[in-house]
Design an enzyme around this catalytic site. Structure first.
Site, PDB file in Angstrom:
ATOM      1  N   ASP A 117       0.816  -1.220   0.000  1.00 39.91           N
ATOM      2  CA  ASP A 117       0.000   0.000   0.000  1.00 39.91           C
ATOM      3  C   ASP A 117       0.846   1.265   0.000  1.00 39.91           C
ATOM      4  OD1 ASP A 117       0.732  -0.810   2.622  1.00 39.91           O
ATOM      5  OD2 ASP A 117      -0.847   0.394   3.530  1.00 39.91           O
ATOM      6  N   HIS A 125       8.191  -1.513  12.865  1.00 42.25           N
ATOM      7  CA  HIS A 125       7.130  -2.104  12.066  1.00 42.25           C
ATOM      8  C   HIS A 125       7.500  -3.550  11.767  1.00 42.25           C
ATOM      9  CE1 HIS A 125       3.498  -1.854   9.814  1.00 42.25           C
ATOM     10  NE2 HIS A 125       4.046  -1.997   8.621  1.00 42.25           N
TER      11      HIS A 125
END
Length: 315
Positions: free
Chosen positions: A67, A141
């Site tokens: 994304d 992350h």
């Protein structure tokens, strides 16, 4: 200097939010645009703005999840079709070069301009010239993710025209010399030091744009005293456990970073598709309880980052 949000959603395109891409428009400063992430459909979003692909000179990728990068090959090709000939630099985690080159090779795409790749793997400076410096730091992350801190260098102070005229200097080449920091010698032999005729320097602006992350110490370092902090807000406070499990942040956590880092404005993006209408507004409400100057961004929102005139520059 202006930010324009080309996509503010997370994961996959939604009805009201495209996936992530942010344009930092530096048209007055360097006649250029920098993109931060290029999610699927970014080139379509650009068609609904005044941005010209040939003006994009740098692209900063925070991390390699789809994304944030699936729109990159298409944008690069369109830049060729739309007259882009100037070199382009792409910054991003290790693997970005391979991703772009493989996509272009497999699709038999040929560009009209060269691409320079700067693959980042650690904290540090990734770019500097006479007007800007860009630093990056690792975030927390599921894969390597980075935040970028864009630091504008201080602007030279205004020329004190009235003072020059009082000294007997009329508009002409001498004004340019003074502005350039050079002393001027008058016909009578008097020397005018440039520093006596230039006002206080204007402090440059700082824009921090973070990739996907849990709350981490590097977020505070990157955001310190920024004029604008762009922070992901994938989840709301009630979904804090989910945010942690998926290596993301809540709106309240983003607000805590903004407050402790003493930023001027917090802009929330990367909003999960589960937050629509009142639910999206609730993200903003939660954040404002901690840091009042917060906005949840929508696609095509534009935010000017003004100069703080006469702000003292601390050494």
């Amino acid at each position: 200097m202006e930010l324009e949000f080309l996509g503010t959603g997370a994961g996959s395109p939604a009805r009201y939010r495209n996936v992530t891409s942010i344009a930092l428009k530096l048209l007055d400063e360097r006649n250029a645009v920098w993109l931060f992430d290029v999610g699927e459909g970014t080139q379509q979003q650009i068609l609904r703005t005044t941005i010209r692909p040939r003006k994009v000179e740098k692209i900063f990728i925070t991390h390699l999840h789809g994304d944030h990068i699936f729109g990159l090959p298409g944008f690069l090709s369109s830049r060729s079709f739309q007259g882009g000939k100037q070199p382009l630099t792409i910054y991003g985690p290790k693997g970005i070069r391979d991703y772009v080159q493989t996509s272009l090779r497999v699709s038999d795409s040929r560009l009209t301009y060269p691409i320079k790749y700067v693959e980042v793997s650690d904290n540090g400076q990734v770019f500097e010239d006479d007007t800007f410096r860009v630093e990056c730091r690792k975030l927390d992350h599921r894969i390597a993710s980075f935040g970028y801190r864009v630091i504008e260098k201080n602007h030279t102070g205004e020329l004190l025209v009235a003072k020059l005229q009082a000294a007997g200097v009329q508009p002409g080449p001498e004004y340019g010399l003074i502005k350039a920091g050079k002393a001027v010698t008058l016909a009578n032999g008097q020397v005018l030091p440039s520093g006596d005729f230039i006002g206080p320097a204007q402090k440059g602006r700082i824009v921090t744009i973070l990739g996907d992350t849990r709350r981490t110490a590097n977020s505070y370092t990157l955001a310190a005293n920024a004029d604008v902090l762009v922070h992901e807000s994938t989840f709301g406070q009630p979904d804090g456990r989910m945010a942690y499990n998926y290596y993301h942040s809540t709106s309240a956590q983003a607000a805590e970073v903004a407050k402790k880092a003493h930023v001027k404005q917090l802009l929330l993006t990367h909003i999960s598709a589960r937050y629509v209408g009142k639910a999206a507004h609730q993200l903003q409400t939660e954040a404002r309880q901690i840091f009042p100057n917060t906005r949840v961004m929508k696609d095509f929102d534009q935010v000017e980052v003004p100069l703080a005139k006469h702000q003292p520059i601390t050494k």
